[in-house]
Design an enzyme around this catalytic site. Structure first.
Site, PDB file in Angstrom:
ATOM      1  N   LYS A  34      41.412  52.001  46.534  1.00  0.00           N
ATOM      2  CA  LYS A  34      41.166  52.785  47.587  1.00  0.00           C
ATOM      3  C   LYS A  34      40.919  52.460  48.516  1.00  0.00           C
ATOM      4  O   LYS A  34      40.638  51.555  49.365  1.00  0.00           O
ATOM      5  CB  LYS A  34      39.443  52.704  47.309  1.00  0.00           C
ATOM      6  CG  LYS A  34      38.826  52.981  45.478  1.00  0.00           C
ATOM      7  CD  LYS A  34      37.849  52.340  45.315  1.00  0.00           C
ATOM      8  CE  LYS A  34      36.683  53.413  43.869  1.00  0.00           C
ATOM      9  NZ  LYS A  34      35.162  52.711  44.082  1.00  0.00           N
ATOM     10  N   GLY A  90      38.085  40.135  48.253  1.00  0.00           N
ATOM     11  CA  GLY A  90      37.151  40.560  49.204  1.00  0.00           C
ATOM     12  C   GLY A  90      36.988  39.211  50.194  1.00  0.00           C
ATOM     13  O   GLY A  90      36.352  39.790  51.295  1.00  0.00           O
ATOM     14  N   ARG A 125      42.733  30.045  39.038  1.00  0.00           N
ATOM     15  CA  ARG A 125      41.495  29.785  40.559  1.00  0.00           C
ATOM     16  C   ARG A 125      40.971  28.527  40.055  1.00  0.00           C
ATOM     17  O   ARG A 125      40.683  27.392  40.455  1.00  0.00           O
ATOM     18  CB  ARG A 125      41.213  30.809  40.564  1.00  0.00           C
ATOM     19  CG  ARG A 125      40.237  31.964  41.070  1.00  0.00           C
ATOM     20  CD  ARG A 125      39.560  33.173  40.586  1.00  0.00           C
ATOM     21  NE  ARG A 125      39.670  33.470  42.406  1.00  0.00           N
ATOM     22  CZ  ARG A 125      38.664  34.862  41.983  1.00  0.00           C
ATOM     23  NH1 ARG A 125      37.873  35.677  40.804  1.00  0.00           N
ATOM     24  NH2 ARG A 125      38.708  35.395  43.026  1.00  0.00           N
ATOM     25  N   GLY A 134      42.663  38.265  44.101  1.00  0.00           N
ATOM     26  CA  GLY A 134      42.568  38.127  43.385  1.00  0.00           C
ATOM     27  C   GLY A 134      43.752  39.095  42.415  1.00  0.00           C
ATOM     28  O   GLY A 134      45.037  38.559  42.127  1.00  0.00           O
TER      29      GLY A 134
HETATM   30  C1  3PG Z   1      35.971  37.948  43.214  1.00  0.00           C
HETATM   31  O1  3PG Z   1      36.902  37.758  41.894  1.00  0.00           O
HETATM   32  O2  3PG Z   1      36.216  38.879  43.907  1.00  0.00           O
HETATM   33  C2  3PG Z   1      35.256  36.678  42.741  1.00  0.00           C
HETATM   34  O3  3PG Z   1      34.611  35.934  41.951  1.00  0.00           O
HETATM   35  C3  3PG Z   1      33.988  37.127  43.737  1.00  0.00           C
HETATM   36  O4  3PG Z   1      33.409  38.107  42.217  1.00  0.00           O
HETATM   37  P1  3PG Z   1      32.529  39.236  42.727  1.00  0.00           P
HETATM   38  O5  3PG Z   1      33.093  40.310  43.511  1.00  0.00           O
HETATM   39  O6  3PG Z   1      31.947  39.971  40.825  1.00  0.00           O
HETATM   40  O7  3PG Z   1      30.486  38.700  43.965  1.00  0.00           O
END
Ligand code: 3PG
Ligand code: MG
Length: 399
Positions: A206, A380, A41, A356
């Site tokens: 999940k 996400g 990242r 990620g």
């Molecule tokens: C992630 O790693 O999914 C993003 O950096 C967002 O982080 P968060 O899910 O803690 O908001």
């Protein structure tokens, strides 16, 4: 609706101007040593930063790291990230020990043209993630005083309605950075008219996290391959016992319903690697997916499943992959993820790795990043984009 991008800002001239860059530098850290285990990242935001420094901007970078609870917490400090960012840029990165306080102000004031500062973790401040508009707004007011223009390059956080993502761009001239632009272009291809066959591979632990995206994707895809911890809830829905594997009992009925509606599009494992315990050295065997021993838990998909998934990927023209197929961090349970990742790279397809964990898996398994069409920095965020949701961080850039 239009979104201006970095080139528009550069065309106006940024020399000597303070430019705020929201980055997602939320990198994984080793629990014991605190060292950065995957700097993907950080590398992903370099094109935007070097374009700005090259044009003489005073660049102020801010980010979150982990999920601290609105107050300083040393284990979530961005200081190690500042050091790594400096190495990658080949230039000093000035680090501010707070986000909108005395240190931030003096650090920003000290910036020369073409220099970079990184502020301490945004989430050390309650206002960043507050659900209260006024509290978020007050924090955004303070952040906005640090810059004269705002660049969003934090694709991994665009699905968060947070001050630095949603409220700061309302207060300053704003553009999308190079990374955000590229990520959105790629995902728009998947939601538009993807070349077929379009095959999606989903893993992770999940079903409940992936339900919305499965619902959104089912009508669009030609095949949906499901592995990872969530496959056991589907296997249960097929009537199989899953031993002590991860199971979301309350999702079994939903999975049964999905399987009925999928009309054969969903492919599930036919064999799994079942172990005595969740441990790297646990005794384990490959067993049929309908014969998992009652005392064992599945930690990876088996070789026959890998072969079947590879066959289902072979003629794909578009591929999206999110979520590992097994516990790839443990060598004994990494073969499923490796096998599927290799099959993706072999297909003559436009392939997108979302998120990620899967992006980290690609690098941790030593796979060639360039053999994928695109490796997203957002887990996400990319899933919510594919679900068709409005992303606050993107909406905030529209004029
Ligand atoms: C992630 O790693 O999914 C993003 O950096 C967002 O982080 P968060 O899910 O803690 O908001
Ligand atoms: Mg997340």
């Amino acid at each position: 609706m239009t979104i201006r991008n970095l080139d528009d800002l550069l065309a106006e001239g940024v020399s000597g101007r303070r430019v705020l860059v929201r980055a997602d530098l939320n990198v994984p850290l080793d629990k014991q040593t605190g060292k950065i285990t995957d700097d993907g990242r950080i590398r992903a935001v370099l094109p935007t930063l070097t374009a700005l420094t090259g044009a003489g901007a005073k660049v102020v970078v801010f980010s979150h790291l982990g999920r601290p609870k609105g107050a300083p917490d040393p284990q979530f400090s961005l200081r190690p990230v500042a050091a790594r960012l400096g190495e990658l840029l080949g230039a000093q990165v000035r680090f501010a020990e707070d986000t909108v306080g005395e240190s931030a102000r003096s650090t920003v004031d000290a910036l020369a043209d073409g220099e970079v500062a990184l502020l301490e973790n945004l989430r050390f401040n309650k206002g960043e993630t507050s659900k209260d508009e006024a509290e978020r707004g007050a924090f955004a007011d303070q952040l906005a005083t640090l810059g004269e223009a705002y660049v969003d390059d934090a694709f991994g956080a665009v699905h968060r309605k947070h001050a630095s993502v949603f409220d700061v761009p309302a207060r300053l001239p704003h553009v999308a950075g190079r990374l955000v632009l590229r990520e959105v272009e790629v995902l728009a291809k998947l939601t538009g008219e993807p070349e077929r066959p379009y095959v999606v591979v989903l893993g992770g632990s999940k079903v409940s996290d992936k339900l919305a995206v499965i619902e959104a994707l089912l009508p669009k895809v030609d095949r949906l391959l499901i592995g990872g911890g969530m496959c056991f809830t589907f296997l249960k829905a097929q009537g199989h016992e899953v031993g002590t594997s991860l199971l979301e009992e309350e999702m079994v009925e939903t999975c049964r319903n999905l399987l009925e509606r999928a009309e054969g599009k969903i492919l599930l494992p036919v064999d799994v690697v079942a172990a005595d315990a969740f441990a790297p050295d646990a005794a384990h065997d490959t067993v049929r997916a309908d014969a998992i021993p009652s005392h064992r838990l599945g930690l990876d998909i088996g070789p026959e499943t890998v072969a079947g998934f590879a066959a289902a990927l072979a003629d794909a023209k578009t591929i999206f992959w999110n979520g590992p197929m097994g516990v790839f961090e443990m060598a004994a349970f990494a073969n499923g993820t490796r096998g599927v990742a290799e099959a993706i790279t072999k297909a003559d397809a436009f392939s997108v790795v979302g998120g990620g964990d899967s992006a980290a898996a690609v690098r941790a398994l030593g796979l060639d990043e360039s053999s994928f069409g695109h490796i997203s920095t957002g887990g996400g965020a990319s899933l919510e984009y594919l679900e068709g949701k409005t992303l606050p961080g993107i909406a905030a850039l529209e004029d």
